[in-house]
Scaffold this motif. Structure first.
Motif, PDB file in Angstrom:
ATOM      1  N   GLY A 142      -2.968  -1.990  -0.779  1.00 24.19           N
ATOM      2  CA  GLY A 142      -1.792  -1.126  -0.787  1.00 24.19           C
ATOM      3  C   GLY A 142      -1.979   0.125   0.036  1.00 24.19           C
ATOM      4  N   LEU A 143      -3.214   0.635   0.082  1.00 26.76           N
ATOM      5  CA  LEU A 143      -3.517   1.831   0.865  1.00 26.76           C
ATOM      6  C   LEU A 143      -3.887   1.503   2.309  1.00 26.76           C
ATOM      7  CD1 LEU A 143      -5.627   3.696  -1.841  1.00 26.76           C
ATOM      8  CD2 LEU A 143      -3.381   4.400  -0.964  1.00 26.76           C
TER       9      LEU A 143
ATOM     10  N   ASP B  86       1.288   2.276 -10.206  1.00 25.00           N
ATOM     11  CA  ASP B  86       1.369   2.847  -8.857  1.00 25.00           C
ATOM     12  C   ASP B  86       0.678   1.958  -7.831  1.00 25.00           C
ATOM     13  OD1 ASP B  86      -1.080   3.653 -10.162  1.00 25.00           O
ATOM     14  OD2 ASP B  86      -1.447   4.973  -8.449  1.00 25.00           O
TER      15      ASP B  86
ATOM     16  N   GLU C 282       3.115  -0.984  -7.251  1.00 26.02           N
ATOM     17  CA  GLU C 282       4.302  -0.560  -6.499  1.00 26.02           C
ATOM     18  C   GLU C 282       3.958  -0.321  -5.031  1.00 26.02           C
ATOM     19  OE1 GLU C 282       7.535  -0.270  -6.949  1.00 26.02           O
ATOM     20  OE2 GLU C 282       7.311  -1.257  -8.881  1.00 26.02           O
ATOM     21  N   ARG C 283       2.816   0.282  -4.770  1.00 26.29           N
ATOM     22  CA  ARG C 283       2.435   0.553  -3.383  1.00 26.29           C
ATOM     23  C   ARG C 283       2.213  -0.753  -2.630  1.00 26.29           C
ATOM     24  NH1 ARG C 283      -1.024   4.527  -4.310  1.00 26.29           N
ATOM     25  NH2 ARG C 283      -2.743   3.086  -4.712  1.00 26.29           N
TER      26      ARG C 283
ATOM     27  N   GLU D 225       5.577  -2.369  -1.913  1.00 25.83           N
ATOM     28  CA  GLU D 225       6.324  -1.637  -0.891  1.00 25.83           C
ATOM     29  C   GLU D 225       5.926  -2.069   0.518  1.00 25.83           C
ATOM     30  OE1 GLU D 225       9.045   0.852   0.878  1.00 25.83           O
ATOM     31  OE2 GLU D 225       8.876   0.165  -1.212  1.00 25.83           O
ATOM     32  N   ASN D 226       4.651  -2.418   0.718  1.00 23.94           N
ATOM     33  CA  ASN D 226       4.231  -2.897   2.037  1.00 23.94           C
ATOM     34  C   ASN D 226       4.947  -4.189   2.410  1.00 23.94           C
ATOM     35  OD1 ASN D 226       2.467  -0.796   2.571  1.00 23.94           O
ATOM     36  ND2 ASN D 226       0.678  -1.850   1.732  1.00 23.94           N
TER      37      ASN D 226
END
Length: 483
Positions: A166-167, A454, A457-458, A461-462
């Protein structure tokens, strides 16, 4: 091995291999028992460190046959004429699992190929996907730590996996591959292979080209669902290794059609995205596949440890006419793989039978180190010398190419489509409705195991940035599993 008397490692005959010497009947064991000490000491040292990644693997020998003229693009001799054959060794592997892990798991597969050419060994160290999770080698240790066992729990943790992905939005494309239908191959024979990175070819005239390698399985693509893989992994952890070995034993030799995509070197600077970015593919509409050969596997190793575990592959092993590109992941691997082999197998690993040149001889000034066999005799070990020793050729293996951004800066120049989501979205939209359903199910099943909202969700979102429908469906599927 010929029949005859059993001997020690130094050739002395063994009188009794059933019981050790003792100080009288029922007495303590004697340290003078040469065989006992030798066997126990050898047993304690039989293993070498397993690979940090790609530990679980299988391999086979075979041939590469040239089927089309490649001389306009490269001066590599093993590609110099149609019909020419070169001996090869191919090692398949999973990435994250340890040496005893199951074969039938959702994981990329290593596709590492050693060409025993007359100009030295050429190693092409790729995967069964054309892209990867990251584009810069500085992130590789961090990425692999998320795939391995957590320091506290001792297990692979969904939190770590999805937190990093996600990051790291550049992973979206590869994750879409991994959780799609091709994420779990049915066997090593039924999957494609890729060089993945961009490499350089240069011809006799000094003209340079950027290339990508493709190995298309002639057996057809066959894959496993997550449910079928779970059953197979439990019933036969060695399924892929067994399938490869037994198919060759039956004479059903697996083959792949080998092609390349070719980009004239000058086009790289103005291409719409960075052509050296490992998270991107080159669309075939821009650079179509050009067939160059046929790969066949037709001989099994006789000893898995000696020939598969001790086999080594390094992207730094080039031959004249082939070289690297500015791909940052590739540049990091040029160092990391050789360093890993020198640690794991030893400084003379390249001279083991599976690794040493087969179509020529190594003629270096390297000497000594563990397991050095004295093959150079008393020859001088420096250059230049006046005693007739090997000398440099004065011609580089590949031609230097001025590439935009080769300034030592940390930041790669931007191209028009240097975007982490375009190709992941394109891949999603290429899928059939059924393929999309399975992709969403696979991703949701994994993300639903994340403990923090979180992180989930992250990650979602990608995928939404790649395609609105992709993200929307995935979010709904995760919510349904968590309800």
């Amino acid at each position: 091995m010929a029949a005859g008397p059993l001997t020690t490692e130094t050739g002395a005959p063994v009188a009794d291999n059933q019981q050790s010497q003792s100080a009288g009947p029922g007495g303590p064991v004697l340290i003078q028992d040469q065989l006992l000490i030798e066997k126990l000491a050898h047993f304690n040292r039989e293993r070498i460190p397993e690979r940090v990644v790609h530990a679980r693997g299988a391999g086979a020998y075979g041939t590469f046959t040239v089927t089309a003229d490649a001389t306009p693009y490269t001066r590599a001799k093993f590609l110099s004429e149609i019909g020419k054959q070169t001996e090869v060794f191919l090692r398949f592997s999973t990435v994250a699992g340890n040496l005893g892990a199951a074969d039938a798991v959702r994981d990329p597969r290593g596709f590492s190929l050693k060409f025993y050419t007359e100009e030295g060994n050429y190693d092409l160290v790729g995967n069964n996907t054309p892209v990867f999770f990251i584009r810069d080698a500085i992130k590789f240790p961090d990425f692999i730590h998320t795939q391995k066992r957590d320091p506290y729990t001792g297990s692979q943790e969904a939190d770590n996996v999805w937190d990093f992905w996600g990051l790291s939005p550049e992973s979206t494309h590869q994750v879409t591959w991994l959780f799609g239908d091709r994420g779990i191959p049915a066997s090593y024979r039924h999957m494609d292979g890729f060089g993945s990175h961009t490499f350089q070819w240069s011809n006799e005239a000094g003209e340079a080209f950027w290339v990508k390698y493709h190995f298309k399985t002639d057996q057809g693509i066959e894959t496993l669902t997550a449910a079928d893989a779970a059953v197979l992994a439990g019933a036969d952890p060695d399924s892929h290794q067994r399938d490869l070995r037994e198919s060759i034993e039956r004479g059903e030799y697996p083959t792949w059609t080998v092609s390349v995509q070719i980009m004239p070197a000058a086009e790289a600077a103005t291409y719409r995205f960075n052509p050296f970015d490992l998270t991107k593919v080159w669309p075939h509409a821009d650079y179509p596949l050009v067939e160059i050969g046929k790969l066949e596997l037709n001989r099994n190793p006789q000893n898995v440890f000696a020939e598969v575990e001790q086999s080594i592959f390094s992207p730094h092993h080039f031959v004249p006419g082939i070289g690297p590109s500015p791909d940052k992941m590739l540049q990091g691997r040029l160092f990391a793989y050789g360093d890993a082999h020198r640690y794991r197998v030893g400084i003379n690993a390249d001279q083991l039978p599976v690794n040493r040149p087969h179509a020529t001889e190594a003629n270096s000034h390297g000497r000594d180190g563990a397991a050095y066999d004295g093959r150079h005799g008393g020859a001088k070990n420096y250059e230049p010398n006046s005693f007739g020793g090997p000398a440099q050729t004065d011609r580089p293996l590949w031609e230097p190419v001025p590439v935009q951004g080769l300034t030592g800066d940390h930041v790669t120049p931007l191209h028009a489509e240097d975007n982490d989501f375009v190709q992941a979205g394109n891949l999603y939209r290429l899928m059939t409705d059924e393929e999309k359903d399975r992709l969403i199910e696979n991703l949701a099943g994994s993300i639903a195991g994340v403990s923090r909202e979180d992180i989930a969700e992250r990650a979602i979102e990608n995928f939404r940035k790649a395609d609105e429908d992709y993200g929307k469906r995935l979010q709904a599927a995760v919510q349904a599993l968590r309800a």
